[in-house]
Design a protein around this motif. Structure first.
Motif, PDB file in Angstrom:
ATOM      1  N   LEU A   1       0.800  -1.221   0.000  1.00  0.00           N
ATOM      2  CA  LEU A   1       0.000   0.000   0.000  1.00  0.00           C
ATOM      3  C   LEU A   1       0.835   1.274   0.000  1.00  0.00           C
ATOM      4  CD1 LEU A   1      -2.079  -2.206   0.830  1.00  0.00           C
ATOM      5  CD2 LEU A   1      -3.278  -0.390   1.989  1.00  0.00           C
ATOM      6  N   ALA A   2       1.920   1.318   0.752  1.00  0.00           N
ATOM      7  CA  ALA A   2       2.756   2.531   0.795  1.00  0.00           C
ATOM      8  C   ALA A   2       3.303   2.901  -0.586  1.00  0.00           C
ATOM      9  CB  ALA A   2       3.875   2.374   1.807  1.00  0.00           C
TER      10      ALA A   2
ATOM     11  N   ALA B   1       3.081   6.473  -5.258  1.00  0.00           N
ATOM     12  CA  ALA B   1       2.877   6.640  -6.702  1.00  0.00           C
ATOM     13  C   ALA B   1       1.760   7.631  -6.980  1.00  0.00           C
ATOM     14  CB  ALA B   1       2.570   5.289  -7.349  1.00  0.00           C
ATOM     15  N   HIS B   2       0.689   7.573  -6.198  1.00  0.00           N
ATOM     16  CA  HIS B   2      -0.403   8.551  -6.353  1.00  0.00           C
ATOM     17  C   HIS B   2       0.104   9.963  -6.112  1.00  0.00           C
ATOM     18  CE1 HIS B   2      -4.503   7.556  -7.335  1.00  0.00           C
ATOM     19  NE2 HIS B   2      -4.439   6.414  -6.658  1.00  0.00           N
ATOM     20  N   LYS B   3       0.877  10.143  -5.047  1.00  0.00           N
ATOM     21  CA  LYS B   3       1.383  11.475  -4.721  1.00  0.00           C
ATOM     22  C   LYS B   3       2.320  12.001  -5.794  1.00  0.00           C
ATOM     23  CE  LYS B   3       3.173  11.692  -0.634  1.00  0.00           C
ATOM     24  NZ  LYS B   3       3.661  11.578   0.744  1.00  0.00           N
TER      25      LYS B   3
ATOM     26  N   GLY C   1      -7.514   8.716  -1.895  1.00  0.00           N
ATOM     27  CA  GLY C   1      -8.294   8.610  -0.654  1.00  0.00           C
ATOM     28  C   GLY C   1      -8.632   7.180  -0.284  1.00  0.00           C
ATOM     29  N   ILE C   2      -8.959   6.371  -1.266  1.00  0.00           N
ATOM     30  CA  ILE C   2      -9.288   4.971  -0.993  1.00  0.00           C
ATOM     31  C   ILE C   2      -8.057   4.227  -0.482  1.00  0.00           C
ATOM     32  CG2 ILE C   2      -9.889   2.776  -2.095  1.00  0.00           C
ATOM     33  CD1 ILE C   2     -11.875   4.378  -3.813  1.00  0.00           C
TER      34      ILE C   2
ATOM     35  N   MET D   1      -6.819   2.118   7.955  1.00  0.00           N
ATOM     36  CA  MET D   1      -7.577   1.065   8.638  1.00  0.00           C
ATOM     37  C   MET D   1      -6.665  -0.098   9.026  1.00  0.00           C
ATOM     38  SD  MET D   1     -10.512   2.232   9.117  1.00  0.00           S
ATOM     39  CE  MET D   1     -11.215   0.763   9.815  1.00  0.00           C
ATOM     40  N   ILE D   2      -5.763  -0.477   8.134  1.00  0.00           N
ATOM     41  CA  ILE D   2      -4.811  -1.546   8.450  1.00  0.00           C
ATOM     42  C   ILE D   2      -3.919  -1.119   9.613  1.00  0.00           C
ATOM     43  CG2 ILE D   2      -2.785  -2.791   7.589  1.00  0.00           C
ATOM     44  CD1 ILE D   2      -4.191  -2.946   4.875  1.00  0.00           C
ATOM     45  N   TYR D   3      -3.499   0.133   9.602  1.00  0.00           N
ATOM     46  CA  TYR D   3      -2.664   0.668  10.678  1.00  0.00           C
ATOM     47  C   TYR D   3      -3.403   0.587  12.020  1.00  0.00           C
ATOM     48  CZ  TYR D   3       0.969   3.686  12.591  1.00  0.00           C
ATOM     49  OH  TYR D   3       2.016   4.185  13.317  1.00  0.00           O
ATOM     50  N   LEU D   4      -4.671   0.949  12.010  1.00  0.00           N
ATOM     51  CA  LEU D   4      -5.488   0.884  13.219  1.00  0.00           C
ATOM     52  C   LEU D   4      -5.649  -0.553  13.701  1.00  0.00           C
ATOM     53  CD1 LEU D   4      -7.379   2.212  15.321  1.00  0.00           C
ATOM     54  CD2 LEU D   4      -9.220   1.927  13.649  1.00  0.00           C
TER      55      LEU D   4
END
Length: 148
Positions: A95-96, A101-103, A119-120, A127-130
């Motif tokens: 995910l990171a 890549a989006h940024k 955003g997604i 959520m994974i972090y939480l």
């Protein structure tokens, strides 16, 4: 070994909480790009440290010591540690890079495959972090109750 594991797990949990809290402060105080870069570094550091700590905890759980994370063969702690390791690895290595890549406006194999907005992907990572923090806190509390 078990006390060291508990100390490191507690340190990781503190890093998780600190990184999440600091990210909010960073976005309030400095520019979005700089804040995002610093927050990304904080989260990456917490993820790498967490991978090392929970791998050590998994090995401690697999040992048959009487007061470890895995007190008996049917203990569920090693399974939760394995889930935690998978989530941390997915967040850091899947995910990171998509978020980066989006940024940057570049392509990424997972982004090309699944699509989705910044955003997604950011929300999924959050959520994974939480979930990782909650599982880690539960495992740490479970470990600390073994030492009574």
């Amino acid at each position: 070994m078990n006390r060291l594991t508990a100390l490191l797990a507690g340190t990781w949990l503190g890093m998780q909480i600190t990184a999440a809290y600091a990210a909010g402060i960073l976005f309030e105080r400095i520019g979005r790009q700089e804040a995002g870069d610093i927050a990304g570094l904080l989260f990456a550091t917490a993820n790498y440290f967490g991978l090392a700590v929970w791998l050590l905890a998994w090995f401690a759980a697999k040992s048959r010591r009487p007061h470890g994370f895995g007190r008996n063969e049917r203990s569920i702690a090693p399974k939760f540690i394995a889930v935690l390791l998978l989530l941390l690895a997915a967040n850091q290595f899947l995910l990171a890079p998509v978020i980066a890549a989006h940024k940057a406006g570049t392509s990424n194999w997972l982004l090309s495959l699944a699509g989705g907005s910044f955003g997604i992907w950011h929300g999924t990572s959050s959520m994974i972090y939480l979930v990782c923090g909650l599982i880690g806190a539960g495992l740490l509390l479970r470990y600390l109750s073994f030492n009574r």
